[in-house]
Design a protein around this motif. Structure first.
Motif, mmCIF file in Angstrom:
data_model
loop_
_atom_site.group_PDB
_atom_site.id
_atom_site.type_symbol
_atom_site.label_atom_id
_atom_site.label_comp_id
_atom_site.label_asym_id
_atom_site.label_seq_id
_atom_site.Cartn_x
_atom_site.Cartn_y
_atom_site.Cartn_z
ATOM 1 N N MET A 11 31.764 52.141 45.720
ATOM 2 C CA MET A 11 32.924 51.256 45.589
ATOM 3 C C MET A 11 32.492 49.833 45.947
ATOM 4 S SD MET A 11 36.265 53.264 47.075
ATOM 5 C CE MET A 11 35.670 53.396 48.750
ATOM 6 N N ALA A 12 32.877 48.848 45.120
ATOM 7 C CA ALA A 12 32.422 47.482 45.356
ATOM 8 C C ALA A 12 33.553 46.457 45.455
ATOM 9 C CB ALA A 12 31.468 47.064 44.245
ATOM 10 N N CYS A 13 34.790 46.850 45.122
ATOM 11 C CA CYS A 13 35.874 45.864 45.104
ATOM 12 C C CYS A 13 37.228 46.547 45.244
ATOM 13 C CB CYS A 13 35.829 45.064 43.798
ATOM 14 S SG CYS A 13 36.144 46.076 42.332
ATOM 15 N N SER A 14 38.289 45.748 45.227
ATOM 16 C CA SER A 14 39.633 46.297 45.371
ATOM 17 C C SER A 14 40.041 47.148 44.166
ATOM 18 C CB SER A 14 40.651 45.185 45.612
ATOM 19 O OG SER A 14 40.651 44.286 44.533
ATOM 20 N N MET A 15 39.500 46.867 42.992
ATOM 21 C CA MET A 15 39.794 47.706 41.827
ATOM 22 C C MET A 15 39.177 49.097 42.007
ATOM 23 S SD MET A 15 41.874 46.260 39.840
ATOM 24 C CE MET A 15 41.789 47.391 38.478
ATOM 25 N N CYS A 16 38.015 49.147 42.620
ATOM 26 C CA CYS A 16 37.387 50.438 42.928
ATOM 27 C C CYS A 16 38.291 51.230 43.889
ATOM 28 C CB CYS A 16 36.019 50.247 43.571
ATOM 29 S SG CYS A 16 34.801 49.422 42.532
ATOM 30 N N GLU A 17 38.807 50.542 44.903
ATOM 31 C CA GLU A 17 39.708 51.185 45.859
ATOM 32 C C GLU A 17 40.933 51.744 45.152
ATOM 33 O OE1 GLU A 17 38.584 48.098 49.493
ATOM 34 O OE2 GLU A 17 40.537 47.964 48.521
ATOM 35 N N ALA A 18 41.502 50.965 44.239
ATOM 36 C CA ALA A 18 42.685 51.404 43.491
ATOM 37 C C ALA A 18 42.357 52.616 42.616
ATOM 38 C CB ALA A 18 43.219 50.265 42.636
ATOM 39 N N HIS A 19 41.186 52.611 41.989
ATOM 40 C CA HIS A 19 40.757 53.718 41.137
ATOM 41 C C HIS A 19 40.657 55.006 41.951
ATOM 42 C CE1 HIS A 19 37.584 55.292 38.076
ATOM 43 N NE2 HIS A 19 38.790 55.661 37.724
ATOM 44 N N VAL A 20 40.047 54.932 43.118
ATOM 45 C CA VAL A 20 39.898 56.107 43.982
ATOM 46 C C VAL A 20 41.265 56.562 44.495
ATOM 47 C CG1 VAL A 20 38.990 56.910 46.214
ATOM 48 C CG2 VAL A 20 37.506 55.660 44.640
ATOM 49 N N SER A 21 42.102 55.623 44.923
ATOM 50 C CA SER A 21 43.438 55.973 45.421
ATOM 51 C C SER A 21 44.270 56.661 44.344
ATOM 52 C CB SER A 21 44.165 54.722 45.932
ATOM 53 O OG SER A 21 43.513 54.207 47.071
ATOM 54 N N ASP A 22 44.190 56.174 43.118
ATOM 55 C CA ASP A 22 44.911 56.786 41.999
ATOM 56 C C ASP A 22 44.418 58.212 41.738
ATOM 57 O OD1 ASP A 22 46.428 54.498 41.662
ATOM 58 O OD2 ASP A 22 45.287 53.779 39.922
ATOM 59 N N ALA A 23 43.108 58.411 41.838
ATOM 60 C CA ALA A 23 42.536 59.751 41.635
ATOM 61 C C ALA A 23 43.040 60.714 42.712
ATOM 62 C CB ALA A 23 41.010 59.684 41.637
ATOM 63 N N ILE A 24 43.124 60.242 43.958
ATOM 64 C CA ILE A 24 43.630 61.075 45.054
ATOM 65 C C ILE A 24 45.084 61.445 44.796
ATOM 66 C CG2 ILE A 24 44.241 61.115 47.508
ATOM 67 C CD1 ILE A 24 41.718 59.321 47.963
ATOM 68 N N ARG A 25 45.900 60.462 44.435
ATOM 69 C CA ARG A 25 47.325 60.723 44.179
ATOM 70 C C ARG A 25 47.521 61.698 43.017
ATOM 71 N NH1 ARG A 25 47.509 55.054 45.225
ATOM 72 N NH2 ARG A 25 48.472 54.673 47.238
ATOM 73 N N LYS A 26 46.669 61.605 42.006
ATOM 74 C CA LYS A 26 46.760 62.507 40.855
ATOM 75 C C LYS A 26 46.358 63.931 41.249
ATOM 76 C CE LYS A 26 45.175 63.127 36.110
ATOM 77 N NZ LYS A 26 44.287 62.633 35.058
ATOM 78 N N GLN A 27 45.272 64.066 42.011
ATOM 79 C CA GLN A 27 44.768 65.384 42.413
ATOM 80 C C GLN A 27 45.641 66.036 43.485
ATOM 81 O OE1 GLN A 27 41.892 66.877 41.008
ATOM 82 N NE2 GLN A 27 42.689 68.671 42.045
ATOM 83 N N PHE A 28 46.187 65.215 44.388
ATOM 84 C CA PHE A 28 46.998 65.707 45.505
ATOM 85 C C PHE A 28 48.351 64.990 45.490
ATOM 86 C CE2 PHE A 28 42.534 66.015 46.746
ATOM 87 C CZ PHE A 28 42.432 67.349 47.129
ATOM 88 N N PRO A 29 49.276 65.423 44.627
ATOM 89 C CA PRO A 29 50.559 64.714 44.460
ATOM 90 C C PRO A 29 51.396 64.619 45.742
ATOM 91 C CG PRO A 29 50.318 66.464 42.823
ATOM 92 C CD PRO A 29 49.153 66.557 43.743
ATOM 93 N N ASP A 30 51.187 65.536 46.680
ATOM 94 C CA ASP A 30 51.957 65.514 47.929
ATOM 95 C C ASP A 30 51.271 64.706 49.030
ATOM 96 O OD1 ASP A 30 53.853 67.136 46.716
ATOM 97 O OD2 ASP A 30 52.917 68.988 47.442
ATOM 98 N N ALA A 31 50.152 64.064 48.717
ATOM 99 C CA ALA A 31 49.407 63.295 49.725
ATOM 100 C C ALA A 31 50.225 62.103 50.207
ATOM 101 C CB ALA A 31 48.088 62.813 49.146
ATOM 102 N N LYS A 32 50.082 61.807 51.466
ATOM 103 C CA LYS A 32 50.751 60.666 52.093
ATOM 104 C C LYS A 32 49.681 59.700 52.603
ATOM 105 C CE LYS A 32 54.843 62.884 52.326
ATOM 106 N NZ LYS A 32 55.104 63.387 51.023
#
Length: 85
Positions: A11-32
């Motif tokens: 990860m190198a920037c805030s877009m990378c962070e957003a990409h990873v966060s979106d993947a987590i939310r998609k894989q784990f819809p109940d994640a907080k």
């Protein structure tokens, strides 16, 4: 509740962070409390039970970043009254 902390390389920037966060939310819809930090090289999220390591590794690898490790720790929700305890 459990806080899942993933070590990620690439990860190198805030877009990378957003990409990873979106993947987590998609894989784990109940994640907080989903968050990622390229500076710390990690992402974290809270679930009722520990996340499956194989699922997390596959999810991160599919985003194009490099999965390094997963650790969990007990998460206690801190509310207003937690300030006085």
């Amino acid at each position: 509740m459990v806080k899942n902390i993933i070590r990620i390389d690439g990860m190198a920037c805030s877009m990378c962070e957003a990409h990873v966060s979106d993947a987590i939310r998609k894989q784990f819809p109940d994640a907080k409390k989903v968050s990622a930090s390229h500076g710390k090289k990690e992402a974290s999220f809270v679930t009722e039970t520990p996340a499956d390591e194989a699922t997390v590794k596959k999810m991160i690898d599919e985003t194009g970043y490099h999965y390094e490790s997963l650790r969990t720790e007990l998460y206690e929700k801190k509310g207003f009254f937690g300030l006085f305890g």
